[in-house]
Design a protein around this motif. Structure first.
Motif, PDB file in Angstrom:
ATOM      1  N   THR A  35       0.655  -1.044   0.174  1.00  0.00           N
ATOM      2  CA  THR A  35       0.092  -0.050   0.029  1.00  0.00           C
ATOM      3  C   THR A  35       0.739   1.038  -0.080  1.00  0.00           C
ATOM      4  O   THR A  35       1.843   1.365   0.509  1.00  0.00           O
ATOM      5  N   VAL A  36       0.082   2.104  -0.785  1.00  0.00           N
ATOM      6  CA  VAL A  36       1.041   3.429  -0.620  1.00  0.00           C
ATOM      7  C   VAL A  36      -0.031   4.555  -0.189  1.00  0.00           C
ATOM      8  O   VAL A  36      -1.090   4.856  -0.544  1.00  0.00           O
ATOM      9  N   GLU A  37       0.508   5.533   0.603  1.00  0.00           N
ATOM     10  CA  GLU A  37      -0.458   6.455   1.188  1.00  0.00           C
ATOM     11  C   GLU A  37      -0.004   7.837   0.249  1.00  0.00           C
ATOM     12  O   GLU A  37       1.323   8.310   0.102  1.00  0.00           O
ATOM     13  N   LEU A  38      -0.707   8.800   0.003  1.00  0.00           N
ATOM     14  CA  LEU A  38      -0.351   9.821  -1.084  1.00  0.00           C
ATOM     15  C   LEU A  38      -1.741  10.804  -0.791  1.00  0.00           C
ATOM     16  O   LEU A  38      -2.740  10.748  -0.427  1.00  0.00           O
ATOM     17  N   VAL A 162     -12.916  18.368  -8.367  1.00  0.00           N
ATOM     18  CA  VAL A 162     -12.373  17.737  -9.565  1.00  0.00           C
ATOM     19  C   VAL A 162     -11.278  17.690  -9.782  1.00  0.00           C
ATOM     20  O   VAL A 162     -10.396  16.746 -10.235  1.00  0.00           O
ATOM     21  N   ASP A 163     -10.557  18.729  -9.701  1.00  0.00           N
ATOM     22  CA  ASP A 163      -9.041  18.877 -10.268  1.00  0.00           C
ATOM     23  C   ASP A 163      -8.201  18.229  -9.410  1.00  0.00           C
ATOM     24  O   ASP A 163      -7.285  17.524  -9.756  1.00  0.00           O
ATOM     25  N   ALA A 164      -8.698  18.201  -8.019  1.00  0.00           N
ATOM     26  CA  ALA A 164      -7.893  17.265  -6.964  1.00  0.00           C
ATOM     27  C   ALA A 164      -7.908  16.015  -7.220  1.00  0.00           C
ATOM     28  O   ALA A 164      -6.902  15.159  -6.994  1.00  0.00           O
ATOM     29  N   LEU A 165      -8.987  15.528  -7.319  1.00  0.00           N
ATOM     30  CA  LEU A 165      -9.258  14.056  -7.624  1.00  0.00           C
ATOM     31  C   LEU A 165      -8.404  13.601  -8.985  1.00  0.00           C
ATOM     32  O   LEU A 165      -7.977  12.273  -8.646  1.00  0.00           O
ATOM     33  N   ARG A 166      -8.483  14.355  -9.788  1.00  0.00           N
ATOM     34  CA  ARG A 166      -7.706  14.090 -11.149  1.00  0.00           C
ATOM     35  C   ARG A 166      -6.101  14.003 -10.480  1.00  0.00           C
ATOM     36  O   ARG A 166      -5.479  13.254 -11.360  1.00  0.00           O
ATOM     37  N   ALA A 167      -5.578  14.980  -9.924  1.00  0.00           N
ATOM     38  CA  ALA A 167      -4.406  15.156  -9.629  1.00  0.00           C
ATOM     39  C   ALA A 167      -4.192  13.688  -8.712  1.00  0.00           C
ATOM     40  O   ALA A 167      -2.799  13.357  -8.673  1.00  0.00           O
ATOM     41  N   PHE A 168      -4.860  13.463  -7.744  1.00  0.00           N
ATOM     42  CA  PHE A 168      -4.722  12.146  -7.064  1.00  0.00           C
ATOM     43  C   PHE A 168      -4.538  11.028  -8.015  1.00  0.00           C
ATOM     44  O   PHE A 168      -3.512  10.313  -7.646  1.00  0.00           O
ATOM     45  N   GLU A 169      -5.332  11.004  -8.820  1.00  0.00           N
ATOM     46  CA  GLU A 169      -5.389   9.820  -9.799  1.00  0.00           C
ATOM     47  C   GLU A 169      -3.876   9.600 -10.736  1.00  0.00           C
ATOM     48  O   GLU A 169      -3.274   8.600 -10.730  1.00  0.00           O
ATOM     49  N   GLN A 170      -3.689  10.778 -11.124  1.00  0.00           N
ATOM     50  CA  GLN A 170      -2.412  10.985 -11.840  1.00  0.00           C
ATOM     51  C   GLN A 170      -1.073  10.693 -11.108  1.00  0.00           C
ATOM     52  O   GLN A 170      -0.149   9.938 -11.389  1.00  0.00           O
ATOM     53  N   ARG A 171      -1.240  11.066  -9.664  1.00  0.00           N
ATOM     54  CA  ARG A 171       0.078  10.729  -9.012  1.00  0.00           C
ATOM     55  C   ARG A 171      -0.004   9.200  -8.475  1.00  0.00           C
ATOM     56  O   ARG A 171       0.921   8.621  -8.357  1.00  0.00           O
ATOM     57  N   ALA A 172      -1.350   8.589  -8.414  1.00  0.00           N
ATOM     58  CA  ALA A 172      -1.391   7.179  -8.157  1.00  0.00           C
ATOM     59  C   ALA A 172      -0.838   6.433  -9.181  1.00  0.00           C
ATOM     60  O   ALA A 172      -0.184   5.287  -9.089  1.00  0.00           O
ATOM     61  N   GLU A 173      -0.921   6.778 -10.537  1.00  0.00           N
ATOM     62  CA  GLU A 173      -0.792   6.123 -11.600  1.00  0.00           C
ATOM     63  C   GLU A 173       0.848   6.316 -11.807  1.00  0.00           C
ATOM     64  O   GLU A 173       1.357   5.388 -12.519  1.00  0.00           O
ATOM     65  N   HIS A 227      -8.479  19.349  -0.418  1.00  0.00           N
ATOM     66  CA  HIS A 227      -7.197  18.477  -0.256  1.00  0.00           C
ATOM     67  C   HIS A 227      -7.975  16.958  -0.308  1.00  0.00           C
ATOM     68  O   HIS A 227      -8.981  16.662   0.154  1.00  0.00           O
ATOM     69  N   VAL A 228      -7.124  16.295  -1.100  1.00  0.00           N
ATOM     70  CA  VAL A 228      -7.520  14.880  -1.199  1.00  0.00           C
ATOM     71  C   VAL A 228      -6.415  13.784  -0.869  1.00  0.00           C
ATOM     72  O   VAL A 228      -5.130  14.265  -1.238  1.00  0.00           O
ATOM     73  N   SER A 229      -6.677  13.257   0.144  1.00  0.00           N
ATOM     74  CA  SER A 229      -5.655  12.075   0.615  1.00  0.00           C
ATOM     75  C   SER A 229      -6.377  10.712   0.634  1.00  0.00           C
ATOM     76  O   SER A 229      -7.337  10.445   0.897  1.00  0.00           O
ATOM     77  N   GLY A 230      -5.385   9.853   0.495  1.00  0.00           N
ATOM     78  CA  GLY A 230      -5.829   8.341   0.372  1.00  0.00           C
ATOM     79  C   GLY A 230      -5.011   7.245   0.267  1.00  0.00           C
ATOM     80  O   GLY A 230      -3.594   7.702   0.671  1.00  0.00           O
ATOM     81  N   ARG A 231      -5.159   6.118   0.344  1.00  0.00           N
ATOM     82  CA  ARG A 231      -4.185   4.789   0.168  1.00  0.00           C
ATOM     83  C   ARG A 231      -4.561   4.281  -0.909  1.00  0.00           C
ATOM     84  O   ARG A 231      -5.733   4.118  -1.151  1.00  0.00           O
ATOM     85  N   ILE A 232      -3.522   3.556  -1.795  1.00  0.00           N
ATOM     86  CA  ILE A 232      -3.811   2.847  -2.923  1.00  0.00           C
ATOM     87  C   ILE A 232      -3.094   1.603  -2.565  1.00  0.00           C
ATOM     88  O   ILE A 232      -2.325   1.456  -1.965  1.00  0.00           O
TER      89      ILE A 232
END
Length: 236
Positions: A35-38, A162-173, A227-232
């Motif tokens: 898992t990775v937190e970002l 919307v912008d923050a969620l897209r940024a989160f997904e891009q960083r996760a990828e 702010h969007v934080s989470g774990r993948i």
């Protein structure tokens, strides 16, 4: 009598057949998911299209009733003027009365002081500026505050989300790709914050010059951040 041992033997064999897969399963090893937190953040500017103002009158005198009559008369006159402006919402504000004590330390009451406020709100900055300037002939200006209207703020928050969620997904990828893995989102938390521009300095004078009082209001902008934080989890 020979049948009994045969039945017992068959039952024992059945138990062994059932238990064997269980022991086999116990022997299996499972690799724990990595898992990775970002986190990610995005901001949007929200126009300060709503002006609020507080004006007040404050008087003092030896007679509490006389002071109250004077203050109430001036507030009533100001409310009457303000109600003629359809673009400006007006309502009564805080009212307080307190004693004035002598300076000899004996606790003698020598007079009374009363303060009463009216509150203005408008999205028409020109109308607000004009009304505030007019009312300052009898009332003092407590403060003017510029901020986004509720619907303006909500729109900015939605766009920033919307912008923050897209940024989160891009960083996760990016992280998963760098490790040669794919990913799935295991947990996600979204929150927003914002700040107001500095509030104009409070003015204590009972009246201001017409030139200053009628100066146009400039709304400016407030920044709204999400702010969007989470774990993948990294998967093959």
């Amino acid at each position: 009598m020979r049948i009994v041992p045969l039945v017992l033997a068959l039952l024992s064999a059945s138990v062994l057949l059932v238990a064997t897969p269980a022991r086999a399963a116990e022997g299996e090893t499972h690799r724990e998911a990595t898992t990775v937190e970002l986190s990610a953040e995005a901001s949007k500017a929200a126009v300060n299209d709503l002006a609020t103002a507080v004006l007040y009158v404050e008087r003092n005198g030896p007679n509490a009733a006389a002071v109250a009559r004077e203050v109430n008369r001036e507030i009533a006159a100001a409310l009457e003027v303000a109600r003629t402006r359809s673009d400006v919402k007006v309502q009564s504000g805080n009212t307080s009365t307190w004693p004035v004590y002598a300076q000899d330390g004996k606790g003698r009451i020598t007079g009374w002081r009363m303060r009463s406020e009216i509150q203005l709100e408008s999205r028409n900055l020109s109308a607000m500026s004009e009304l505030v300037g007019e009312l300052q002939s009898t009332l003092a200006l407590g403060h003017i505050n510029m901020q986004p209207a509720p619907e303006t703020r909500r729109t900015a928050i939605d766009e920033a989300t919307v912008d923050a969620l897209r940024a989160f997904e891009q960083r996760a990828e990016l992280i998963a790709g760098a490790l040669g893995r794919k990913h799935r989102i295991a947990h996600l938390s979204v929150g927003h914050s914002g700040f107001q521009p500095p509030m104009p300095r409070m003015r204590a004078a009972a009246a201001m010059s017409a030139e200053v009082a009628s100066a146009p209001l400039e709304g400016g902008e407030s920044q709204v951040s999400v702010h969007v934080s989470g774990r993948i989890e990294l998967v093959d």
